[in-house]
Design a protein around this motif. Sequence first.
Motif, mmCIF file in Angstrom:
data_model
loop_
_atom_site.group_PDB
_atom_site.id
_atom_site.type_symbol
_atom_site.label_atom_id
_atom_site.label_comp_id
_atom_site.label_asym_id
_atom_site.label_seq_id
_atom_site.Cartn_x
_atom_site.Cartn_y
_atom_site.Cartn_z
ATOM 1 N N GLU A 172 -14.252 -6.331 58.036
ATOM 2 C CA GLU A 172 -13.592 -5.753 59.212
ATOM 3 C C GLU A 172 -13.414 -6.820 60.280
ATOM 4 O O GLU A 172 -12.372 -6.923 60.926
ATOM 5 N N MET A 198 -8.620 -1.992 59.399
ATOM 6 C CA MET A 198 -9.145 -1.707 58.063
ATOM 7 C C MET A 198 -9.346 -0.211 57.844
ATOM 8 O O MET A 198 -10.074 0.440 58.593
ATOM 9 N N ILE A 199 -8.699 0.316 56.808
ATOM 10 C CA ILE A 199 -8.965 1.700 56.413
ATOM 11 C C ILE A 199 -10.078 1.651 55.383
ATOM 12 O O ILE A 199 -9.995 0.908 54.397
ATOM 13 N N LEU A 200 -11.134 2.399 55.624
ATOM 14 C CA LEU A 200 -12.267 2.368 54.704
ATOM 15 C C LEU A 200 -12.180 3.518 53.717
ATOM 16 O O LEU A 200 -12.060 4.681 54.113
ATOM 17 N N LEU A 225 -4.154 9.277 60.552
ATOM 18 C CA LEU A 225 -5.202 8.258 60.660
ATOM 19 C C LEU A 225 -6.117 8.641 61.817
ATOM 20 O O LEU A 225 -5.647 9.074 62.870
ATOM 21 N N ILE A 234 -9.782 4.686 59.931
ATOM 22 C CA ILE A 234 -9.809 3.267 60.285
ATOM 23 C C ILE A 234 -11.163 3.001 60.913
ATOM 24 O O ILE A 234 -11.581 3.713 61.827
ATOM 25 N N CYS A 271 -13.685 0.845 63.078
ATOM 26 C CA CYS A 271 -13.785 -0.202 64.102
ATOM 27 C C CYS A 271 -15.248 -0.435 64.407
ATOM 28 O O CYS A 271 -15.937 0.441 64.916
ATOM 29 N N LYS A 283 -12.845 -4.633 71.813
ATOM 30 C CA LYS A 283 -12.406 -4.043 70.555
ATOM 31 C C LYS A 283 -12.268 -2.530 70.712
ATOM 32 O O LYS A 283 -11.328 -1.924 70.203
ATOM 33 N N LYS A 342 -9.075 -1.718 72.460
ATOM 34 C CA LYS A 342 -7.894 -1.816 71.587
ATOM 35 C C LYS A 342 -7.658 -0.501 70.866
ATOM 36 O O LYS A 342 -6.532 -0.054 70.695
ATOM 37 N N TYR A 343 -8.757 0.121 70.409
ATOM 38 C CA TYR A 343 -8.609 1.386 69.698
ATOM 39 C C TYR A 343 -8.146 2.485 70.620
ATOM 40 O O TYR A 343 -7.345 3.333 70.236
ATOM 41 N N MET A 360 -4.543 2.103 70.879
ATOM 42 C CA MET A 360 -3.855 2.619 69.697
ATOM 43 C C MET A 360 -3.676 4.125 69.804
ATOM 44 O O MET A 360 -2.663 4.687 69.412
#
Lengths: 322, 322
Positions: free
Chosen positions: A82, A92-94, B61, B93, B95, B103, B106-107, B110
């Motif tokens: 990641e 990243m899709i887990l 997602l 996704i 993170c 970080k 950022k999500y 999104m």
Amino acid sequence: MTTINDVAQYAGVSKNTVSRYLNNRGYISQMTREKIRNAINVLQYHPNQIARSLYSSRTNLVGLVIPDVTQPFFSTMTACIEDQLDRKGYKMILCDTKDSSSKEKKYLEMLQENKVDGIIIGSHSIDIRYSDISAPIVALDRNLADDIPVVSANHEQGGRIAAQAFIRHGCKKVIQLVGYTKVRTPSGKRHAAFGEEMMKHGIACHTYELGLNQFDFDSYLDVADMILDRYPDLDGVFAADMVALAVQKRALTRGLAIPSDLLVFGYDGSFIYKTAYPPLPTIIQPYRQLAKVAVSVLMKLINKEKVDQLSYTIDVKPSMQE
Amino acid sequence: MTTINDVAQYAGVSKNTVSRYLNNRGYISQMTREKIRNAINVLQYHPNQIARSLYSSRTNLVGLVIPDVTQPFFSTMTACIEDQLDRKGYKMILCDTKDSSSKEKKYLEMLQENKVDGIIIGSHSIDIRYSDISAPIVALDRNLADDIPVVSANHEQGGRIAAQAFIRHGCKKVIQLVGYTKVRTPSGKRHAAFGEEMMKHGIACHTYELGLNQFDFDSYLDVADMILDRYPDLDGVFAADMVALAVQKRALTRGLAIPSDLLVFGYDGSFIYKTAYPPLPTIIQPYRQLAKVAVSVLMKLINKEKVDQLSYTIDVKPSMQE
């Protein structure tokens, strides 16, 4: 207006194949290419440029397919991958397959449908023909198909380093616990090298094979009991860290002294081996490097750059000075 | 042709605000709504329907934001959430913020840009104003803002169950290791309840506070050494499993008998406590249920259905019969 369906019907192929032809993705035979080209000419097909650009545009998403994120080896790999993807602007899709090949198949379909730009696979389903997929895939510590790049630790080196510890300890009868052997993985080399060293030094070496995707700790405790019952004169055990922790726990419960009565040596070297008392010696896999190489090879595949090798092997190190 | 930029300029708001207005997402004040409506009428703006439908369409997602996927608590939660999302047709996704609020931001961006339909946050950054975000967010074991639903274990119950073990054991002087207290989390209730029970039974109870997002096992070993040095007459320690394992390891190294000299009691109950020898008693968090409720509340928010509570608390249980 001519649609992609008309082209597919005229050419006698699936819509998906026409899509792949238009987007220049995946393997299509020369004969099929010609059929599609002919259909496009005859029907005067003009692909919808907007839809096509949307369709072929990057998603900046990468799928990571692993069998169980709770396993310390996989959670550590997940964190490192990641991080590497994030540095390249990818999310990243887990996908945690939990031993379900249907879940893995869904991700491979997403790849075909351009919903992710690439996939890193650290899982292995027996009923998936990976060789049919010609799209950005990197295998993590798994031999999925001859043309899919594999990134793995130098397991052979790891097996030999571990073997030295058993030899120095003066072991006479050891056992190594190995993963399911019906699927090909680079870790097979570690067990081969370990067995070779044992034989060379006249040490009896048994092997016990775990099931495919056997990750439940309680089941490891059962395996530990079974082995200690069956081989009461065992003086060494070599296994992945979680299995090694289970063996050590059961040995201590039975009053064995670790390591004087029984040398337990692990493999993986994520944070988990550090919890053990007495300390568990182990082989540390190069997590960050594995992730870095896997992601950089995948980026090359996504950008249609040349990949110079199909196999990347990264050195390991022991947890203690040997 | 009038564009969204023209509308934004005329109304004196950001393009993002106009987007949110058009897509009916997020909080917009009454006054701003009227300004935008007026600008649209005056300028005769007709949003591009195709772009708009693409923009507002579901991505299927969901983002999961956690501080460290290698921690067994988080890896277990991750596995359970991924499973629940998969059942609803959603991809996850991941993170891993690694203590980086940028970080996490950022999500959240999104989410605003409709690249994910919702977010589950099990992380906590001090410098993010979660209350500014009015979009599908569910907090996992964190109090992020008054209007963001929180799903957590019944920590108060967990603290009381653990306390009973120390009382029965006849402890005189115990310590509890708590998370960083500058951020509000439901787990604070566990420590309050535990402290209360200790006081009620005349047991001296010290507290040691860990740092924010302190997850490195080596640092737990240092904390364990420091505590055992500072309080040589300690007879009980209550801490999250990974910290408890570090304390147990250091106590055993010093020759203390577990549990007769020192009762070490954990909290979390993922697979990790099972590796300990002597066995580590612990409180098992309801992982599957936490994931199920978090995902179902998030789905309601995404579907703009009514959410009847802002706080969901699920019972815990001890690892051994008490």
